[in-house]
Design a protein around this motif. Structure first.
Motif, PDB file in Angstrom:
ATOM      1  N   GLN A 210       0.808  -1.228   0.000  1.00 48.79           N
ATOM      2  CA  GLN A 210       0.000   0.000   0.000  1.00 48.79           C
ATOM      3  C   GLN A 210       0.834   1.268   0.000  1.00 48.79           C
ATOM      4  N   THR A 211       2.048   1.164   0.512  1.00 46.70           N
ATOM      5  CA  THR A 211       2.841   2.378   0.678  1.00 46.70           C
ATOM      6  C   THR A 211       4.216   2.217   0.044  1.00 46.70           C
ATOM      7  N   VAL A 212       4.584   3.192  -0.760  1.00 48.42           N
ATOM      8  CA  VAL A 212       5.846   3.145  -1.485  1.00 48.42           C
ATOM      9  C   VAL A 212       6.670   4.377  -1.136  1.00 48.42           C
ATOM     10  N   LEU A 213       7.970   4.184  -0.912  1.00 44.72           N
ATOM     11  CA  LEU A 213       8.882   5.313  -0.692  1.00 44.72           C
ATOM     12  C   LEU A 213       9.765   5.439  -1.921  1.00 44.72           C
ATOM     13  N   ILE A 214       9.782   6.648  -2.529  1.00 46.79           N
ATOM     14  CA  ILE A 214      10.653   6.852  -3.701  1.00 46.79           C
ATOM     15  C   ILE A 214      11.845   7.700  -3.273  1.00 46.79           C
ATOM     16  N   LEU A 215      13.067   7.188  -3.514  1.00 48.59           N
ATOM     17  CA  LEU A 215      14.285   7.940  -3.184  1.00 48.59           C
ATOM     18  C   LEU A 215      15.015   8.269  -4.479  1.00 48.59           C
ATOM     19  N   THR A 216      15.433   9.520  -4.622  1.00 49.62           N
ATOM     20  CA  THR A 216      15.992   9.943  -5.907  1.00 49.62           C
ATOM     21  C   THR A 216      17.370  10.578  -5.751  1.00 49.62           C
ATOM     22  N   LYS A 217      18.180  10.386  -6.789  1.00 47.60           N
ATOM     23  CA  LYS A 217      19.494  11.050  -6.846  1.00 47.60           C
ATOM     24  C   LYS A 217      19.240  12.550  -7.025  1.00 47.60           C
ATOM     25  N   PRO A 218      19.904  13.415  -6.235  1.00 45.97           N
ATOM     26  CA  PRO A 218      19.667  14.862  -6.378  1.00 45.97           C
ATOM     27  C   PRO A 218      20.303  15.429  -7.652  1.00 45.97           C
ATOM     28  N   ASN A 219      19.818  16.585  -8.024  1.00 45.89           N
ATOM     29  CA  ASN A 219      20.397  17.380  -9.125  1.00 45.89           C
ATOM     30  C   ASN A 219      20.434  16.645 -10.463  1.00 45.89           C
ATOM     31  N   SER A 220      19.410  15.889 -10.769  1.00 39.22           N
ATOM     32  CA  SER A 220      19.378  15.226 -12.068  1.00 39.22           C
ATOM     33  C   SER A 220      18.023  15.500 -12.712  1.00 39.22           C
TER      34      SER A 220
ATOM     35  N   LYS B 165      -3.307   3.474  -6.817  1.00 33.42           N
ATOM     36  CA  LYS B 165      -3.942   3.918  -5.557  1.00 33.42           C
ATOM     37  C   LYS B 165      -3.035   3.680  -4.340  1.00 33.42           C
ATOM     38  N   LEU B 166      -1.769   3.966  -4.534  1.00 36.99           N
ATOM     39  CA  LEU B 166      -0.820   3.732  -3.438  1.00 36.99           C
ATOM     40  C   LEU B 166      -0.489   5.029  -2.706  1.00 36.99           C
ATOM     41  N   ASN B 167      -0.116   4.909  -1.435  1.00 34.19           N
ATOM     42  CA  ASN B 167       0.411   6.054  -0.686  1.00 34.19           C
ATOM     43  C   ASN B 167       1.864   6.218  -1.083  1.00 34.19           C
ATOM     44  N   VAL B 168       2.250   7.454  -1.326  1.00 35.04           N
ATOM     45  CA  VAL B 168       3.630   7.682  -1.775  1.00 35.04           C
ATOM     46  C   VAL B 168       4.361   8.587  -0.782  1.00 35.04           C
ATOM     47  N   TYR B 169       5.540   8.120  -0.355  1.00 33.55           N
ATOM     48  CA  TYR B 169       6.444   8.925   0.484  1.00 33.55           C
ATOM     49  C   TYR B 169       7.640   9.339  -0.357  1.00 33.55           C
ATOM     50  N   VAL B 170       8.108  10.573  -0.147  1.00 33.44           N
ATOM     51  CA  VAL B 170       9.376  11.008  -0.760  1.00 33.44           C
ATOM     52  C   VAL B 170      10.162  11.777   0.291  1.00 33.44           C
ATOM     53  N   GLU B 171      11.423  12.098  -0.025  1.00 34.51           N
ATOM     54  CA  GLU B 171      12.227  12.911   0.893  1.00 34.51           C
ATOM     55  C   GLU B 171      11.688  14.350   0.873  1.00 34.51           C
ATOM     56  N   PRO B 172      11.871  15.120   1.977  1.00 32.84           N
ATOM     57  CA  PRO B 172      11.355  16.497   2.030  1.00 32.84           C
ATOM     58  C   PRO B 172      11.783  17.344   0.818  1.00 32.84           C
TER      59      PRO B 172
ATOM     60  N   SER C 181       3.492  21.009  -9.359  1.00 29.54           N
ATOM     61  CA  SER C 181       2.028  21.111  -9.388  1.00 29.54           C
ATOM     62  C   SER C 181       1.484  20.957  -7.969  1.00 29.54           C
ATOM     63  N   SER C 182       0.518  21.797  -7.635  1.00 30.51           N
ATOM     64  CA  SER C 182      -0.052  21.730  -6.276  1.00 30.51           C
ATOM     65  C   SER C 182      -0.850  20.435  -6.072  1.00 30.51           C
ATOM     66  N   ASN C 183      -1.148  19.733  -7.183  1.00 31.73           N
ATOM     67  CA  ASN C 183      -1.869  18.454  -7.069  1.00 31.73           C
ATOM     68  C   ASN C 183      -1.080  17.415  -6.282  1.00 31.73           C
ATOM     69  N   PHE C 184       0.236  17.636  -6.178  1.00 30.19           N
ATOM     70  CA  PHE C 184       1.076  16.659  -5.495  1.00 30.19           C
ATOM     71  C   PHE C 184       1.047  16.787  -3.972  1.00 30.19           C
ATOM     72  N   SER C 185       0.084  17.566  -3.454  1.00 27.85           N
ATOM     73  CA  SER C 185       0.055  17.766  -1.996  1.00 27.85           C
ATOM     74  C   SER C 185      -0.236  16.451  -1.254  1.00 27.85           C
TER      75      SER C 185
ATOM     76  N   VAL D 204       1.305  13.756  -1.606  1.00 25.04           N
ATOM     77  CA  VAL D 204       2.564  13.030  -1.379  1.00 25.04           C
ATOM     78  C   VAL D 204       3.021  13.267   0.061  1.00 25.04           C
ATOM     79  N   GLN D 205       3.409  12.198   0.726  1.00 25.32           N
ATOM     80  CA  GLN D 205       3.795  12.317   2.137  1.00 25.32           C
ATOM     81  C   GLN D 205       5.315  12.397   2.298  1.00 25.32           C
ATOM     82  N   THR D 206       5.726  13.014   3.405  1.00 24.53           N
ATOM     83  CA  THR D 206       7.157  13.099   3.701  1.00 24.53           C
ATOM     84  C   THR D 206       7.332  13.155   5.219  1.00 24.53           C
ATOM     85  N   TRP D 207       8.516  13.513   5.688  1.00 24.23           N
ATOM     86  CA  TRP D 207       8.735  13.619   7.130  1.00 24.23           C
ATOM     87  C   TRP D 207       9.330  14.988   7.439  1.00 24.23           C
ATOM     88  N   LYS D 208       9.121  15.408   8.701  1.00 26.55           N
ATOM     89  CA  LYS D 208       9.586  16.765   9.044  1.00 26.55           C
ATOM     90  C   LYS D 208      11.005  16.746   9.589  1.00 26.55           C
ATOM     91  N   ASP D 209      11.268  15.819  10.502  1.00 28.64           N
ATOM     92  CA  ASP D 209      12.655  15.767  10.988  1.00 28.64           C
ATOM     93  C   ASP D 209      13.194  14.342  10.912  1.00 28.64           C
TER      94      ASP D 209
END
Ligand code: NAD
Ligand code: ATP
Length: 539
Positions: free
Chosen positions: A224-234, A253-260, A270-274, A276-281
């Motif tokens: 149900q939940t997927v975390l996507i991690l990406t290489k920066p600056n690409s 229909k999956l929950n998506v987490y990404v880095e802040p 796009s504001s539609n991506f609101s 998408v979940q992340t973490w604060k600290d």
């Protein structure tokens, strides 16, 4: 850590103490032999007709008696120190077991009350952020029969962030998907979890199964939940990330987490991506493994290393997409991401369980080897090198307290088998199939004609010490990051970590490994010899 401290640590247990003390070449004094020698001196003095002796002999015998007494006192002192150390060790272990049990009870009580309040709809509640708990629970499962056909992951967890989310769906309890791992070999996907069985029938030792098998992951409930991690600056990674997040949310229909950082980029897109979940600290990262069913990496091998480093305990299965230049650990191609993810989400898939090394720095000032700094988990390797110093590195190496060798050169690499194709390969180490458990011991530019790399078994603890006579300190780095200074007397302990990194395979572990050494390194590429020319006709 000073050599004298090493001695006292090594002789924590009574057994080890008696073994080490019976070896005079180790510099230990055998208390029994001291007792005997003292007795012998006494007997000698009594037997000798003292009256007829000159003064020198009397002086000599007195001196002998004094030496024997001093030796006895030293031996008694050592024995009591050993007994005290053993007692402290016993108390430490008691305390540790008690703490683990209390922690476990507290968690179970918490989960039980949540279940009673209707917060969690579950039959089996499990928590996995403590390895000893994992082991205890897997034992319980085998008792109740759940473990009969493989290893199961049943995680039922409450999404603690759900309260803060306005979406009604998100207010529901999030269930972490469960899966089953099974081992198969010879291309046949058996449903049995096969154990290695050593048989002693009729006096013959045989093994029923070989240990390295292809491992298959089958979902028992939908991820149900997927975390996507990406290489920066690409730019290419950024574009793919946008497409993938959209597809995972709208089609799957999956929950998506990404880095802040990525969430900011997505919302700017796009504001539609609101949603998408992340973490604060960063402290929230330690709970990620309880929420995430699958991790997707977009980048090269460095991004897989980055993903692994985020999980200091159990790691969810990782699907690595190749957007780098080499891609030893990234078998999936981004052009076909929808088909790839479709088949991964459907399962079953082949996975490689990549072993990690647990590395701890023990300072010279530490009282014992349990007093360490925060440990590091590495997927590739830990390197101990000379850093900016122009002097030869001098490293004393021990394997389970047995002296291995002294490295004099640029440094040493302790590598996993996954890391065997990285820095260790560049330093002349063997390439090893990632599913083989073991620790590679590869010197960097040793100043010796006879130093060959070693491969040690998975169960050993390797200790690398900077000796007091070293001209310069050494530096340890972990998967090429986080450099730590090792001063004279400091040590680095390295053993196999209990939490491997499961990475999804394109075909299977062996096929992917061979493809990567062929495509990535052009391994053993040579023009084929032509057919015509001289031949051995007479053979
Ligand atoms: N002389 C060398 O070969 C050398 C020197 C320093 C570091 N490294 C490696 O770089 C790794 C860190 O990678 P990074 O991407 O963060 O740094 P990076 O961006 O400097 O990349 C290092 C290169 O190593 C490759 N690599 C990483 N892991 C690999 C693996 N398991 N098998 C085959 N190739 C692999 C990467 O694809 C990349 O091409 C370290 O763990 C170390 O193994 C190699
Ligand atoms: N999510 C991330 N956050 C911060 N740094 C990252 C992240 N992902 C990767 N990195 C770092 O970026 C660097 C480059 O990553 P990566 O190796 O994946 O790309 P690459 O160099 O293009 O690929 P390849 O290694 O195959 O040539 C690495 O040092 C890695 O640690």
């Amino acid at each position: 850590m000073s050599p004298s401290k090493l001695d006292s640590t090594d002789s924590f247990g009574h057994e080890e103490a008696s073994v080490s003390c019976s070896k005079p070449e180790n510099g230990c004094v055998d208390s029994l032999s001291i007792f005997h020698s003292e007795k012998a001196v006494e007997e000698l003095l009594q037997q000798t007709p003292v009256a007829g002796m000159d003064e020198h002999l009397i002086e000599f015998s007195e001196a002998l008696r004094t030496v024997a007494k001093a030796l006895r006192r030293a031996a008694e002192g050592k024995a009591s120190a050993q007994a005290e150390a053993a007692e402290w060790k016993r108390r430490y272990e008691l305390e540790r077991t008690r703490n683990i049990q209390m922690e476990r009870k507290a968690r179970m009580a918490e989960q039980f009350s949540a279940e009673k309040n209707g917060d969690i709809d579950c039959e089996r509640v499990k928590n996995s952020d403590n390895q000893s708990m994992l082991q205890n629970e897997s034992n319980e499962y085998s008792e109740t029969g759940c473990m009969k056909h493989g290893i199961w992951s049943h995680e039922v967890l409450r999404d603690r962030e759900s309260d803060s989310n306005s979406n009604a769906d998100r207010n529901k309890i999030m269930r972490k998907a469960s899966f089953k791992l099974s081992w198969w070999c010879n291309g046949e996907n058996g449903d049995q979890h096969k154990h290695d069985i050593v048989s002693f029938e009729r006096g013959n030792i045989t093994t029923a199964e070989r240990s390295s098998k292809q491992i298959s992951l089958k979902w028992e409930s939908d991820p149900q939940t997927v975390l996507i991690l990406t290489k920066p600056n690409s730019v290419s990674v950024r574009i793919l990330c946008v497409q993938m997040v959209r597809w995972l949310r709208e089609r799957k229909k999956l929950n998506v987490y990404v880095e802040p950082r990525v969430k900011v980029e997505l919302v700017a897109e796009s504001s539609n991506f609101s949603y998408v979940q992340t973490w604060k600290d960063d402290s929230e990262i330690s709970h990620l493994h309880m929420k995430v069913d699958l991790v997707i990496t977009l980048g090269g091998d460095g991004t897989v290393l980055w993903a692994a480093s985020m999980f200091k305990g159990p790691v969810p299965p990782i699907v690595p997409f190749s957007l780098g230049s080499l891609g030893f650990m990234t078998p999936f191609h981004s052009e076909h991401f929808k088909d790839c993810l479709d088949s991964v989400l459907r399962g079953p898939i082949s996975i490689t369980l990549r072993h990690r090394l647990l590395c701890r720095v023990v300072r010279d000032a530490a009282k014992n080897e349990y007093e360490t700094e925060e440990p590091f988990l590495v997927l590739n390797e830990v390197t101990i090198d000379r850093g900016i110093s122009s002097y030869l590195t001098n490293l004393e190496c021990y394997c389970d307290n047995s002296f291995v060798t002294c490295v004099q050169g640029d440094g040493l690499i302790l590598s996993t088998t996954s890391g065997s194709t990285a820095y260790s390969l560049a330093a002349g180490g063997s390439m090893v199939h990632p599913q083989v458990p073991g620790i590679l011991f590869t010197p960097i530019c040793p100043h010796s004609l006879s130093f060959r790399p070693l491969i040690l078994p998975e169960h050993v603890t390797v200790r690398i010490m900077v000796p007091f006579n070293s001209r310069s300190p050494a530096w340890a780095s972990f998967d090429g990051k986080d450099r730590k200074l090792l001063a004279a007397g400091d040590a680095l302990l390295c053993s196999m970590a209990p939490w491997p990194v499961p990475t999804a395979c394109q075909v299977d572990s062996t096929n992917d490994f061979l493809r990567s050494i062929h495509d990535g390194l052009h391994w053993n590429l040579r023009k084929t010899q032509s057919f015509d020319g001289p031949r051995d006709r007479d053979l």
